[in-house]
Design an enzyme around this catalytic site. Structure first.
Site, PDB file in Angstrom:
ATOM      1  N   CYS A   2      58.105  18.831   0.013  1.00 40.09           N
ATOM      2  CA  CYS A   2      57.651  18.791   1.392  1.00 40.09           C
ATOM      3  C   CYS A   2      56.476  19.758   1.484  1.00 40.09           C
ATOM      4  CB  CYS A   2      58.721  19.298   2.358  1.00 40.09           C
ATOM      5  SG  CYS A   2      60.143  18.199   2.514  1.00 40.09           S
ATOM      6  N   GLY A  28      54.527  14.933   0.651  1.00 42.26           N
ATOM      7  CA  GLY A  28      55.562  14.122   1.302  1.00 42.26           C
ATOM      8  C   GLY A  28      54.938  13.044   2.151  1.00 42.26           C
ATOM      9  N   ASN A 105      60.626  23.644   3.139  1.00 40.20           N
ATOM     10  CA  ASN A 105      60.364  23.016   1.840  1.00 40.20           C
ATOM     11  C   ASN A 105      61.301  23.657   0.825  1.00 40.20           C
ATOM     12  OD1 ASN A 105      57.670  23.339  -0.596  1.00 40.20           O
ATOM     13  ND2 ASN A 105      59.235  21.775  -0.476  1.00 40.20           N
ATOM     14  N   GLY A 106      62.043  22.814   0.106  1.00 42.23           N
ATOM     15  CA  GLY A 106      62.995  23.323  -0.888  1.00 42.23           C
ATOM     16  C   GLY A 106      64.359  22.729  -0.625  1.00 42.23           C
ATOM     17  N   CYS A 241      58.367  27.375  -9.365  1.00 39.70           N
ATOM     18  CA  CYS A 241      58.646  26.066  -9.976  1.00 39.70           C
ATOM     19  C   CYS A 241      57.468  25.640 -10.845  1.00 39.70           C
ATOM     20  CB  CYS A 241      58.873  25.042  -8.864  1.00 39.70           C
ATOM     21  SG  CYS A 241      58.838  23.344  -9.450  1.00 39.70           S
ATOM     22  N   TYR A 247      52.815  18.785 -11.991  1.00 37.64           N
ATOM     23  CA  TYR A 247      52.652  17.493 -11.333  1.00 37.64           C
ATOM     24  C   TYR A 247      52.443  17.547  -9.830  1.00 37.64           C
ATOM     25  CZ  TYR A 247      54.185  13.075  -9.173  1.00 37.64           C
ATOM     26  OH  TYR A 247      54.283  11.951  -8.402  1.00 37.64           O
TER      27      TYR A 247
HETATM   28  P1  AMP Z   1      59.266   7.126 -14.613  1.00 38.70           P
HETATM   29  O1  AMP Z   1      59.327   7.730 -15.985  1.00 38.70           O
HETATM   30  O2  AMP Z   1      58.983   5.668 -14.603  1.00 38.70           O
HETATM   31  O3  AMP Z   1      60.539   7.419 -13.825  1.00 38.70           O
HETATM   32  O4  AMP Z   1      58.086   7.819 -13.809  1.00 38.70           O
HETATM   33  C1  AMP Z   1      57.274   8.783 -14.365  1.00 38.70           C
HETATM   34  C2  AMP Z   1      56.039   8.948 -13.505  1.00 38.70           C
HETATM   35  O5  AMP Z   1      56.383   9.406 -12.203  1.00 38.70           O
HETATM   36  C3  AMP Z   1      55.097   9.965 -14.108  1.00 38.70           C
HETATM   37  O6  AMP Z   1      53.879   9.280 -14.304  1.00 38.70           O
HETATM   38  C4  AMP Z   1      54.923  11.050 -13.065  1.00 38.70           C
HETATM   39  O7  AMP Z   1      53.553  11.221 -12.770  1.00 38.70           O
HETATM   40  C5  AMP Z   1      55.646  10.577 -11.847  1.00 38.70           C
HETATM   41  N1  AMP Z   1      56.624  11.584 -11.385  1.00 38.70           N
HETATM   42  C6  AMP Z   1      57.167  12.604 -12.056  1.00 38.70           C
HETATM   43  N2  AMP Z   1      58.055  13.274 -11.294  1.00 38.70           N
HETATM   44  C7  AMP Z   1      58.087  12.662 -10.108  1.00 38.70           C
HETATM   45  C8  AMP Z   1      58.799  12.877  -8.900  1.00 38.70           C
HETATM   46  N3  AMP Z   1      59.665  13.867  -8.787  1.00 38.70           N
HETATM   47  N4  AMP Z   1      58.570  12.030  -7.883  1.00 38.70           N
HETATM   48  C9  AMP Z   1      57.691  11.013  -7.985  1.00 38.70           C
HETATM   49  N5  AMP Z   1      56.980  10.766  -9.103  1.00 38.70           N
HETATM   50  C10 AMP Z   1      57.166  11.565 -10.165  1.00 38.70           C
END
Ligand code: AMP
Length: 463
Positions: A2, A28, A105-106, A241, A247
């Site tokens: 968030c 978000g 957030n958290g 984190c 990412y």
């Molecule tokens: P998957 O392995 O198909 O579940 O999705 C991996 C992809 O989702 C990677 O390309 C990341 O950039 C992205 N990703 C990683 N963590 C998250 C997350 N918590 N929420 C949404 N997307 C994520």
């Protein structure tokens, strides 16, 4: 997952909050909200919340109604409590000592235990959100000063929380004692600003003052800014984190006193050093893999090319064809560039693999566009444990790296080779200092907050 924002004493408080939330939209996309108040009528809080994106929720007339010189806002990605409108934040309540608004957030690790305790005492809840717990605890706290009530309430919770609160005489920003989620302090003229990331300050042309420290509470009132510590957990270790840097945060932000882009670039360099590939090109998975691919190309000396193009117009809903068109979901978002890929051995860099389904589709897409070999490189270690501190991860059983070894994962994905950054390489790239300053529990299972509660939760899942 968030984003939070707050601004104190500015003639366009709600509009600036809207812009701040717009800059934090990546944190978000499910709902957003703004609460505003004025010094003249400080017991009246105006609130507008909605489902969807910031730009769709707030129109000019709506923002006009959010008048006043003080405001807080929130963008939400549900990690606890579901995605309905009733969970959209900031939450507001009329407490005995006046109105309160809160954006969080958290994730609170001991949410269920606290909730059943409160319910036993007669508390009624209107949402499944862990943030509502904080309001109940705040309403029950007895100290005369709001800062002491916040401290007393937070002494009962375990987990990750970056908070912005508004009360009738000020706004408050808090980071939990481990500092899992980011929060920065800025200034726009004489007005103080709080935001999850510096990208929100940049958009409104506020200057960065500093990061709010783990375990710090800043209280902003007519008297100015006052900082104090949440003393309830003096032994807490700093645990920012690391996945925020991998990412989640925006590359143009500075969080945890580091540039997100630089951290990702360094991760790519470490990856190239630890896992070189005999290949012709480096291509990123846009957008999340771009900075690390640049780092990989930089260290390896391989040329960097755009072999995948991302569409920025993928809506939330689309009509799937009934006849199977393979990899349809990913095809909407990513397209392969045949002229770049044809006959080439490519290194593809992405930030993480969660379930493995995206990577599998990407590899198939690259092969069908003519790539001769596909070497997948991931700029974080294998994700093997769920996050209990606010990043949306599935259960352990769904994490491919928790189920399969490296070869099994590579076979499932269909790549010619697969490699991840090592845990040591990750800490090196984010310039972690000794003792460990980052939480890497999603890669190591080393949880540091609410450990007993987490153990119970994980056992329950397995049972
Ligand atoms: P998957 O392995 O198909 O579940 O999705 C991996 C992809 O989702 C990677 O390309 C990341 O950039 C992205 N990703 C990683 N963590 C998250 C997350 N918590 N929420 C949404 N997307 C994520």
């Amino acid at each position: 997952m968030c984003g939070v924002f707050g601004i104190w004493e500015h003639p366009e408080a709600a509009k600036l909050t809207y812009l701040g939330l717009h800059a934090l939209q990546h944190r978000g996309q499910e709902s957003a909200g703004i609460v505003a108040a004025s010094a003249e009528n400080k017991t009246r809080f105006d609130r507008h919340i909605g489902l969807g994106l910031v730009a769709d929720i707030f129109s000019e007339p709506v923002l006009k109604q959010l008048s006043g010189r003080r405001s807080i806002g929130h963008v939400r990605y549900s990690t606890a409590g579901g995605s309905g409108i009733q969970n959209a934040q900031p939450f507001t309540v009329e407490a005995q000592r006046g109105p309160l608004a809160i954006g969080h957030n958290g994730n609170l690790v001991n949410y269920e235990d606290l909730r059943s305790d409160l319910e036993r005492q007669g508390a009624i809840f209107t949402t499944r959100s862990d943030t509502e717990i904080l309001l109940h605890l705040l309403a029950r706290a007895r100290a005369p000063r709001i800062e002491d009530r916040v401290r007393d309430a937070l002494a009962q919770v375990e987990g990750a929380y970056t908070l912005v609160l508004m009360h009738q005489d000020g706004i408050i920003g808090v980071r939990d004692p481990s500092g899992y989620r980011p929060l920065v302090l800025g200034k726009l003229g004489d007005s103080y600003v709080l935001a999850s990331e510096t990208c929100a300050l940049d958009l409104i042309e506020a200057t960065l003052v500093r990061e709010i420290e783990p375990g710090e509470m800043v209280s902003i009132t007519a008297k100015g800014l006052h900082s104090e510590r949440l003393v309830h957990d003096p032994d807490a270790k700093r645990r920012a984190c690391v996945f925020e840097l991998v990412y989640f945060a925006r590359p143009n932000s500075q969080i945890f006193d580091r540039s997100v882009h630089e951290a990702r670039f360094a991760l790519g360099q470490v990856l190239a050093k630890e896992a070189p590939a005999d290949a012709d090109l480096v291509i990123p998975v846009p957008d999340s893999g771009v900075p690390a691919s640049l780092g990989y190309a930089d260290l390896s000396g391989l040329p960097f090319r755009y072999g995948l193009i991302r569409s920025h117009y993928v809506g939330r809903t689309f009509i799937e064809p009934e006849q199977a068109i393979r990899h349809f979901g990913v095809k909407l978002k990513l397209s392969a560039v045949r002229s770049v890929l044809e006959g080439k051995r490519v290194v593809v860099v992405d930030d993480s693999i969660v379930r493995g389904t995206t990577s599998r589709k990407i590899v198939a897409m690259l092969r069908s566009a003519g790539a001769a070999e596909v070497h997948l490189r991931i700029s974080s270690p294998p994700t093997t444990f769920p996050c209990f501190y606010g990043i949306d991860t599935p259960t352990r059983e769904e994490l491919i790296a928790a189920r399969l070894d490296l070869k099994g994962t590579c076979d499932f994905i269909g790549a010619d080779s697969l490699a991840y950054v090592s845990v040591a390489g990750l800490h090196q790239a984010v310039k972690d200092t000794h003792p460990k300053g980052f939480c890497d529990a999603c890669f190591t299972g080393e949880y540091d907050t609410g450990v007993d509660t987490i153990r119970k939760k994980m056992l329950k899942v397995v049972a």
